[in-house]
Write an enzyme that holds these catalytic residues in place. Structure first.
Site, PDB file in Angstrom:
ATOM      1  N   GLU A  56      96.438  26.097  42.496  1.00 43.36           N
ATOM      2  CA  GLU A  56      95.960  25.023  43.407  1.00 43.36           C
ATOM      3  C   GLU A  56      94.728  24.154  42.817  1.00 43.36           C
ATOM      4  O   GLU A  56      94.719  22.928  42.820  1.00 43.36           O
ATOM      5  CB  GLU A  56      95.762  25.348  44.831  1.00 43.36           C
ATOM      6  CG  GLU A  56      97.143  26.318  45.449  1.00 43.36           C
ATOM      7  CD  GLU A  56      96.516  27.606  45.286  1.00 43.36           C
ATOM      8  OE1 GLU A  56      96.233  28.125  44.289  1.00 43.36           O
ATOM      9  OE2 GLU A  56      97.041  28.255  46.373  1.00 43.36           O
ATOM     10  N   LEU A 300     112.056  61.368  31.673  1.00 42.67           N
ATOM     11  CA  LEU A 300     110.885  60.757  32.522  1.00 42.67           C
ATOM     12  C   LEU A 300     111.686  59.775  33.304  1.00 42.67           C
ATOM     13  O   LEU A 300     111.253  59.649  34.674  1.00 42.67           O
ATOM     14  CB  LEU A 300     109.799  60.037  31.694  1.00 42.67           C
ATOM     15  CG  LEU A 300     108.507  59.723  32.605  1.00 42.67           C
ATOM     16  CD1 LEU A 300     107.874  60.588  33.227  1.00 42.67           C
ATOM     17  CD2 LEU A 300     107.714  58.580  31.736  1.00 42.67           C
TER      18      LEU A 300
HETATM   19  N1  LIG Z   1     116.356  53.371  23.455  1.00 41.22           N
HETATM   20  C1  LIG Z   1     115.396  53.632  24.391  1.00 41.22           C
HETATM   21  O1  LIG Z   1     115.458  52.784  25.236  1.00 41.22           O
HETATM   22  C2  LIG Z   1     114.596  54.695  24.236  1.00 41.22           C
HETATM   23  C3  LIG Z   1     113.286  54.494  24.860  1.00 41.22           C
HETATM   24  C4  LIG Z   1     112.491  55.534  24.870  1.00 41.22           C
HETATM   25  C5  LIG Z   1     112.809  56.748  24.301  1.00 41.22           C
HETATM   26  N2  LIG Z   1     113.899  56.834  23.612  1.00 41.22           N
HETATM   27  C6  LIG Z   1     114.237  58.388  23.124  1.00 41.22           C
HETATM   28  O2  LIG Z   1     114.297  59.222  23.896  1.00 41.22           O
HETATM   29  C7  LIG Z   1     113.866  60.394  23.302  1.00 41.22           C
HETATM   30  C8  LIG Z   1     112.569  60.861  24.061  1.00 41.22           C
HETATM   31  O3  LIG Z   1     113.070  61.235  25.504  1.00 41.22           O
HETATM   32  P1  LIG Z   1     112.769  62.582  26.214  1.00 41.22           P
HETATM   33  O4  LIG Z   1     113.569  62.493  27.270  1.00 41.22           O
HETATM   34  O5  LIG Z   1     112.880  63.567  25.252  1.00 41.22           O
HETATM   35  O6  LIG Z   1     111.134  62.427  26.592  1.00 41.22           O
HETATM   36  P2  LIG Z   1     110.336  61.492  27.541  1.00 41.22           P
HETATM   37  O7  LIG Z   1     111.252  61.221  28.812  1.00 41.22           O
HETATM   38  O8  LIG Z   1     109.863  60.380  26.760  1.00 41.22           O
HETATM   39  O9  LIG Z   1     109.223  62.534  27.904  1.00 41.22           O
HETATM   40  C9  LIG Z   1     109.562  63.452  28.772  1.00 41.22           C
HETATM   41  C10 LIG Z   1     108.241  64.455  28.911  1.00 41.22           C
HETATM   42  O10 LIG Z   1     107.318  63.814  29.642  1.00 41.22           O
HETATM   43  C11 LIG Z   1     106.696  64.866  30.269  1.00 41.22           C
HETATM   44  N3  LIG Z   1     106.646  64.593  31.737  1.00 41.22           N
HETATM   45  C12 LIG Z   1     105.406  64.706  32.414  1.00 41.22           C
HETATM   46  N4  LIG Z   1     105.694  64.499  33.886  1.00 41.22           N
HETATM   47  C13 LIG Z   1     106.892  64.535  33.823  1.00 41.22           C
HETATM   48  C14 LIG Z   1     107.695  64.159  35.172  1.00 41.22           C
HETATM   49  N5  LIG Z   1     107.288  64.242  36.287  1.00 41.22           N
HETATM   50  N6  LIG Z   1     109.159  64.076  34.842  1.00 41.22           N
HETATM   51  C15 LIG Z   1     109.525  64.012  33.586  1.00 41.22           C
HETATM   52  N7  LIG Z   1     108.927  64.181  32.405  1.00 41.22           N
HETATM   53  C16 LIG Z   1     107.497  64.564  32.697  1.00 41.22           C
HETATM   54  C17 LIG Z   1     107.215  66.345  30.049  1.00 41.22           C
HETATM   55  O11 LIG Z   1     106.805  66.966  29.311  1.00 41.22           O
HETATM   56  P3  LIG Z   1     105.370  67.645  29.388  1.00 41.22           P
HETATM   57  O12 LIG Z   1     105.634  68.476  30.812  1.00 41.22           O
HETATM   58  O13 LIG Z   1     105.044  68.542  28.488  1.00 41.22           O
HETATM   59  O14 LIG Z   1     104.341  66.518  29.926  1.00 41.22           O
HETATM   60  C18 LIG Z   1     108.662  65.807  29.634  1.00 41.22           C
HETATM   61  O15 LIG Z   1     109.229  66.709  28.591  1.00 41.22           O
HETATM   62  C19 LIG Z   1     113.317  60.009  21.766  1.00 41.22           C
HETATM   63  O16 LIG Z   1     114.630  60.228  21.119  1.00 41.22           O
HETATM   64  C20 LIG Z   1     113.327  58.724  21.848  1.00 41.22           C
HETATM   65  O17 LIG Z   1     113.568  57.864  20.603  1.00 41.22           O
HETATM   66  C21 LIG Z   1     114.639  55.901  23.664  1.00 41.22           C
END
Ligand SMILES: NC(=O)c1ccc[n+]([C@@H]2O[C@H](COP(=O)([O-])OP(=O)(O)OC[C@H]3O[C@@H](n4cnc5c(N)ncnc54)[C@H](OP(=O)(O)O)[C@@H]3O)[C@@H](O)[C@H]2O)c1
Length: 366
Positions: A56, A300
């Site tokens: 504004e 996550l």
């Molecule tokens: N194409 C896309 O849009 C895209 C985007 C992102 C990722 N990706 C792919 O996804 C893969 C990674 O995914 P991901 O599932 O293995 O890992 P992520 O979802 O990125 O991370 C999971 C980790 O987060 C930590 N975390 C901490 N608090 C959490 C909670 N409350 N709930 C869940 N997790 C929690 C946990 O490890 P800690 O407990 O040790 O902390 C868990 O193992 C990779 O291959 C990546 O290339 C693709």
């Protein structure tokens, strides 16, 4: 009842604010147009970056003396408090305008109530003009600012069969350049970009806004229960602020290492052994993160969905198939179709050769 000139001015204010989305964060991206006493456009403005004038004020400055006896048309109710800048209501009264037309009320207790103040001062005030159009820009900010946690968009890129990474872990790049540019626009519109430690370890993303004109960078948030983020991870570089959210009991040495590398580390309670996401979202909201984007990964994302913390889903679907590989979202604990999480599609568009689907989580009779 708003005049055709006022409705047209509101449309113009919405367009101007759409173009500036992200620049004034964490302030709302507001557009304003001042009409002179004959209904002609005398000035236009959008919210300046934090610390600068609100929309504004910019529009009134552009209008100068032509504002006297005119109308302020603005996408959000004028604020009535002195925060980082002075109250807009005071500037409106000082400018001698006769009427104020706005689209949406301000949800902040400190700033809201401007309309009432202007009415009491004798101005004509009308609310709700092009409210739906204005909400396309201000909806997420209003939800975050008016609530106890940020408005959260979960964004992912997948093949048409819903795979976000191939069986060998490769995931860059599933979608094309137009979709990736759109993701950078989405990041710029956000106060924070959130990822899990799994994604940091697999992809080493930088998580900055690069492919879009960026006058500021959102906060990067790594959800990492045990402080496993490598000290040389790109997400810790100096190009933007980073917050590593760890859980109680994480190794103090690893936490200290991250802090010494200049990264902010917070310790949150554990929920089911991992970072308590409700506590994380509460903390982010307290720090004026009103709008956030969650960029995965599947594990996550599943936790965020199960915790009821996702408002909007933004999927970029590439015209390809993988058959095997990571799913977009992990186990949601759903056993039967009747329990599926329901979404309402807001928009389906082509982004280069990819399909962009924007949907929100259905609530109540939505
Ligand atoms: N194409 C896309 O849009 C895209 C985007 C992102 C990722 N990706 C792919 O996804 C893969 C990674 O995914 P991901 O599932 O293995 O890992 P992520 O979802 O990125 O991370 C999971 C980790 O987060 C930590 N975390 C901490 N608090 C959490 C909670 N409350 N709930 C869940 N997790 C929690 C946990 O490890 P800690 O407990 O040790 O902390 C868990 O193992 C990779 O291959 C990546 O290339 C693709």
């Amino acid at each position: 009842m708003a005049t055709p000139a006022e409705r047209e001015a509101m449309g113009r204010a919405v367009v101007a604010s759409t173009a500036a989305l992200g620049a004034p964060n964490p302030n709302p991206c507001v557009g304003a147009v001042v009409l002179d006493r004959d209904g002609a456009v005398a000035g236009e403005g959008v919210t300046s970056p934090v610390g600068g004038p609100h929309a504004e004020i910019n529009a009134l400055q552009a209008a100068g003396a032509r504002a006297v006896g005119g109308t302020v048309v603005v996408t959000l109710e004028p604020c009535r408090h002195t925060g980082r800048t002075g109250a807009c209501t005071a500037a409106i009264l000082a400018a001698g305008v006769r009427r104020v037309v706005y689209a949406l009320p301000d949800p902040l207790a400190t700033a809201g109530g401007g309309a009432e103040e202007l009415r009491r001062a004798g101005l004509e005030v009308e609310e709700g003009v092009l409210a739906e159009e204005a909400a396309a820009v201000l909806g997420p900010w209003r939800a975050g600012a008016g609530g106890v946690r940020p408005h959260l968009t979960w964004k992912y890129a997948a093949t048409l069969d819903g795979r976000t990474a191939a069986a060998d872990g490769t995931s860059q790049w599933i979608t094309g350049t137009a979709a990736r540019r759109d993701v950078h626009r989405e990041r710029f519109a956000s106060d924070a970009v959130i990822v899990g430690i799994g994604t940091v370890l697999a992809d080493d993303p930088q998580l900055t806004v690069r492919d879009w004109p960026a006058s500021r960078q959102p906060l990067r948030v790594v959800v990492d229960s045990d402080a496993r983020t490598p000290l040389d991870a790109r997400v810790l570089d100096a190009s933007a602020a980073t917050l590593v959210a760890t859980a109680a009991g994480a190794d103090p040495g690893r936490r200290d290492g991250l802090r010494q590398a200049g990264t902010e580390v917070v310790e949150l309670p554990r929920h089911a052994g991992q970072v308590d996401l409700v506590a994380l979202c509460t903390l982010l909201r307290q720090r004026e993160v009103f709008v956030a984007v969650l960029e995965g990964g599947a594990t996550l994302a599943a936790s965020f969905v199960v915790a009821g913390l996702v408002d909007r889903v933004l999927a970029y679907l590439a015209p390809s198939l993988l058959g095997a590989g990571s799913p977009a979202v992990g186990d949601l604990g759903i056993k039967t179709l009747a329990d599926a999480v329901q979404l309402r599609v807001d928009e389906v568009t082509l982004c280069g050769s990819d399909v962009r689907v924007a949907a929100h989580l259905a609530v109540g009779s939505d």
